[in-house]
Design an enzyme around this catalytic site. Structure first.
Site, mmCIF file in Angstrom:
data_model
loop_
_atom_site.group_PDB
_atom_site.id
_atom_site.type_symbol
_atom_site.label_atom_id
_atom_site.label_comp_id
_atom_site.label_asym_id
_atom_site.label_seq_id
_atom_site.Cartn_x
_atom_site.Cartn_y
_atom_site.Cartn_z
ATOM 1 N N VAL A 293 19.716 73.790 60.757
ATOM 2 C CA VAL A 293 18.643 73.081 60.046
ATOM 3 C C VAL A 293 17.556 74.078 59.664
ATOM 4 O O VAL A 293 17.017 74.067 58.556
ATOM 5 C CB VAL A 293 18.055 71.967 60.944
ATOM 6 C CG1 VAL A 293 16.979 71.205 60.206
ATOM 7 C CG2 VAL A 293 19.144 71.039 61.417
ATOM 8 N N PRO B 243 14.800 81.014 70.953
ATOM 9 C CA PRO B 243 15.471 81.826 71.976
ATOM 10 C C PRO B 243 16.794 82.404 71.474
ATOM 11 O O PRO B 243 17.188 83.486 71.897
ATOM 12 C CB PRO B 243 15.697 80.849 73.128
ATOM 13 C CG PRO B 243 15.331 79.487 72.638
ATOM 14 C CD PRO B 243 14.660 79.608 71.328
ATOM 15 N N VAL B 244 17.463 81.675 70.561
ATOM 16 C CA VAL B 244 18.723 82.194 69.985
ATOM 17 C C VAL B 244 18.763 81.900 68.495
ATOM 18 O O VAL B 244 18.110 80.977 68.021
ATOM 19 C CB VAL B 244 19.980 81.527 70.622
ATOM 20 C CG1 VAL B 244 20.325 82.139 71.963
ATOM 21 C CG2 VAL B 244 19.809 80.033 70.709
ATOM 22 N N ASP C 16 -3.278 45.372 17.069
ATOM 23 C CA ASP C 16 -3.662 44.002 16.742
ATOM 24 C C ASP C 16 -4.112 43.246 17.970
ATOM 25 O O ASP C 16 -3.788 43.611 19.092
ATOM 26 C CB ASP C 16 -2.430 43.253 16.211
ATOM 27 C CG ASP C 16 -2.240 43.498 14.746
ATOM 28 O OD1 ASP C 16 -3.139 44.057 14.123
ATOM 29 O OD2 ASP C 16 -1.174 43.102 14.228
ATOM 30 N N LYS D 103 -7.251 40.841 13.792
ATOM 31 C CA LYS D 103 -7.736 40.004 12.686
ATOM 32 C C LYS D 103 -8.328 38.723 13.239
ATOM 33 O O LYS D 103 -7.802 38.128 14.154
ATOM 34 C CB LYS D 103 -6.571 39.652 11.771
ATOM 35 C CG LYS D 103 -6.002 40.850 11.115
ATOM 36 C CD LYS D 103 -4.936 40.418 10.147
ATOM 37 C CE LYS D 103 -4.276 41.629 9.568
ATOM 38 N NZ LYS D 103 -2.919 41.794 10.062
ATOM 39 N N GLY E 181 1.967 43.101 17.112
ATOM 40 C CA GLY E 181 2.650 42.150 17.995
ATOM 41 C C GLY E 181 4.011 41.793 17.414
ATOM 42 O O GLY E 181 4.181 41.736 16.194
ATOM 43 N N MET F 182 2.442 30.570 13.877
ATOM 44 C CA MET F 182 1.089 30.199 13.430
ATOM 45 C C MET F 182 1.014 28.722 13.063
ATOM 46 O O MET F 182 0.348 28.346 12.102
ATOM 47 C CB MET F 182 0.669 31.052 12.218
ATOM 48 C CG MET F 182 0.577 32.533 12.551
ATOM 49 S SD MET F 182 0.348 33.574 11.111
ATOM 50 C CE MET F 182 2.014 33.770 10.531
HETATM 51 N N1 SAH Z 1 4.875 39.859 13.911
HETATM 52 C C1 SAH Z 1 4.790 38.855 14.933
HETATM 53 C C2 SAH Z 1 4.228 37.562 14.409
HETATM 54 C C3 SAH Z 1 2.798 37.628 13.978
HETATM 55 S S1 SAH Z 1 2.202 36.093 13.429
HETATM 56 C C4 SAH Z 1 6.169 38.646 15.560
HETATM 57 O O1 SAH Z 1 7.168 39.153 15.048
HETATM 58 O O2 SAH Z 1 6.246 37.977 16.588
HETATM 59 C C5 SAH Z 1 1.391 35.488 14.837
HETATM 60 C C6 SAH Z 1 2.102 34.297 15.429
HETATM 61 O O3 SAH Z 1 3.215 34.727 16.186
HETATM 62 C C7 SAH Z 1 1.282 33.493 16.383
HETATM 63 O O4 SAH Z 1 0.434 32.568 15.716
HETATM 64 C C8 SAH Z 1 2.351 32.781 17.186
HETATM 65 O O5 SAH Z 1 2.854 31.691 16.476
HETATM 66 C C9 SAH Z 1 3.429 33.828 17.244
HETATM 67 N N2 SAH Z 1 3.388 34.599 18.503
HETATM 68 C C10 SAH Z 1 3.216 35.905 18.646
HETATM 69 N N3 SAH Z 1 3.292 36.277 19.945
HETATM 70 C C11 SAH Z 1 3.519 35.152 20.637
HETATM 71 C C12 SAH Z 1 3.703 34.849 22.020
HETATM 72 N N4 SAH Z 1 3.653 35.806 22.950
HETATM 73 N N5 SAH Z 1 3.925 33.561 22.369
HETATM 74 C C13 SAH Z 1 3.976 32.595 21.445
HETATM 75 N N6 SAH Z 1 3.813 32.808 20.127
HETATM 76 C C14 SAH Z 1 3.585 34.075 19.730
#
Ligand code: SAH
Length: 469
Positions: free
Chosen positions: A23, A43-44, A246, A268, A299, A381
């Site tokens: 070791v 010792p050894v 966003d 936005k 998103g 939306m």
């Molecule tokens: N580019 C995005 C959509 C943008 S529009 C996509 O591909 O998902 C934004 C809308 O997406 C929101 O008003 C809602 O309707 C939906 N949205 C986005 N993330 C969401 C989530 N985690 N859970 C539920 N609805 C979501």
């Protein structure tokens, strides 16, 4: 964190090993590799140790006493006698000398990690003494993925460091130079073939011509759960100089961005779209023209109700390089995490994504196509338009009993799913937290059976009324 990994410089420092068996041999070898002056008290000595003896290694035939420790930087207790090992650790602790006890890490003040050696790049893995076998498995995995040229590459980079510092005055430009060298792979590939001189020549040439060029990556950040982003998104986020994001991008996802990157919120607000969109376009162009690597983080998927196309048109006008990285769109994310298959052989052969936020001057919506049977219709939306959605679908022949779901904050830990029937849609939408998605179609009836994510099963709207009463 129970142990802090540090890399110590042992060159010509006196290190002591107590014990002369096999070791001890392993530990002595590591210490010698790091250039330490190693003394072994025992010792050894086993034959292997005797064979190793050289200028940096002295073997002293002596049983351990506290005096053995005098002048040592660190000590490794490697005897097969636990009491002796314990004594070594105790004495070292009193003298402020780092001690490691082989096979009993809890006794000492430092532990030796498993290492992957691509010197000067060294990766150390430790389980804090909990499970050395698992740490070794992790090490083996790393060993397999880290190429051998990593060492020569790091050495060559070290050789160029001062030259690069002199020629490229800003931290930013130096980072971009190194990324270019490491990402392009040309230097690495030459080193892999042992062509050191050619690799050196390529680096010199690229340094002379180096001019950072700005670019934009339009990246989909997915619906919220940060582990749903793609590997490519992660790579770009970690190389970005500037990230324009966003409102919909979650904090956890943003925490994956390179720490030194500039984060700009271009979220936005409802009703102010056009003004803010223009500002976003201007910022994209400005940062890219300054030579930055810009990530435009959106998103979900940037090409699904994300205005990604409009932003790219502006980049084309200004001759700025770009790429697009798709993301998991809200419909896929919410449906998966709510246990609602968007298509199903028995219930729906097609799926339609539609925006419920209808621009006044936009194209009129073809409600009859959205109300088709055997189809799942997903409204983005749509929360504020739920009454209109319900009325138009029913006017165009969708049954009032069609199952519907509202998924709020889908894929996030606070996801909430409400299920009911089309006639109830507007009532179901009351008080729901955005962002939320409306899913209409027979597939929703599977949600109860297929639910798997989150603390709560889907809330049935009818049941919630019963509970209230
Ligand atoms: N580019 C995005 C959509 C943008 S529009 C996509 O591909 O998902 C934004 C809308 O997406 C929101 O008003 C809602 O309707 C939906 N949205 C986005 N993330 C969401 C989530 N985690 N859970 C539920 N609805 C979501």
């Amino acid at each position: 964190m129970d142990y802090l990994p540090i890399f110590t410089k042992l060159n010509q420092r006196r290190c002591l090993v107590i014990g002369g068996g096999e070791v001890a041999v392993r530990k002595v070898r590591f210490l010698l590799k790091a250039g330490a002056k190693v003394t072994v008290h025992s010792p050894v000595f086993c034959n292997e140790l005797l064979n190793l003896e050289n200028d940096n290694l002295s073997l002293i035939t002596q049983t351990y006493t506290a005096e053995s420790l005098s002048g040592a930087w660190l000590v490794i207790a490697a005897t097969d006698n636990r009491a002796v090992n314990q004594q070594v650790a105790q004495d070292a602790e009193q003298l402020g000398i780092f001690a490691n006890v082989v096979d009993a890490p809890e006794l000492g003040s430092f532990i030796m990690p498993s290492i992957v050696d691509r010197s000067p790049i060294i990766v150390a893995v430790s389980s804090g003494g909990n499970t050395p076998v698992l740490a070794r498995l992790v090490r083996a995995k790393l060993e397999a993925v880290l190429p051998n040229y990593l060492g020569p590459l790091a050495r060559l980079a070290g050789e160029f460091r001062h030259k690069v510092q002199k020629l490229l005055p800003t931290v930013e430009s130096r980072r971009r130079y190194w990324e270019q060298i490491f990402n392009a792979g040309e230097v690495a590939s030459l080193l892999d073939k042992g062509k050191q001189d050619q690799a050196r020549a390529v680096m010199t040439e690229q340094l002379a011509d180096f001019k950072p060029k700005g670019e934009v990556a339009l990246v989909g950040a997915g619906p919220g759960d940060p582990s749903l982003i793609t590997l490519k998104a992660l790579q770009l986020m970690q190389q970005a100089d500037v990230v324009l994001y966003d409102q919909l991008v979650s904090q956890e996802t943003l925490s994956l961005v390179r720490r030194d990157a500039k984060l700009v919120n271009v979220g936005k607000e409802a009703g102010r779209h056009s003004v803010i969109q223009e500002t976003t376009n201007e910022l994209l162009v400005k940062y890219a023209q300054q030579g930055n690597k810009v990530v435009r983080l959106k998103g979900g998927d940037p090409f699904i109700f994300g205005r990604g196309g409009e932003e790219l048109e502006v980049l084309v006008e200004h001759g700025i390089d770009f790429q697009v990285v798709p993301g998991v769109t809200a419909a896929s994310g919410c449906a998966s995490y709510a246990g609602i298959p968007l298509t199903h052989r028995d219930y729906a052969q097609s799926v339609v994504f539609v925006t419920g936020h209808c621009k006044e001057q936009g194209q009129p919506i073809d409600w009859s196509s959205l109300a088709r049977p055997h189809q799942t219709t997903v409204f983005y939306m749509g929360l504020m338009q739920s009454e209109k959605i319900k009325q138009n679908l029913m006017l165009n022949g969708r049954s009032g009993e069609t199952p519907v779901a509202i998924v709020s904050k889908g894929t996030r830990t606070d996801q909430h799913v409400i299920t009911g029937q089309l006639t109830q849609l507007a009532d179901m939408a009351q008080g729901v937290q955005p962002p939320a998605l409306i899913i209409v179609g027979e597939v929703v009836s599977l949600a109860d059976k297929l639910t798997w994510f989150g603390e709560q099963a889907p809330t049935s709207y009818a049941q919630s009324l019963v509970n209230l009463a």
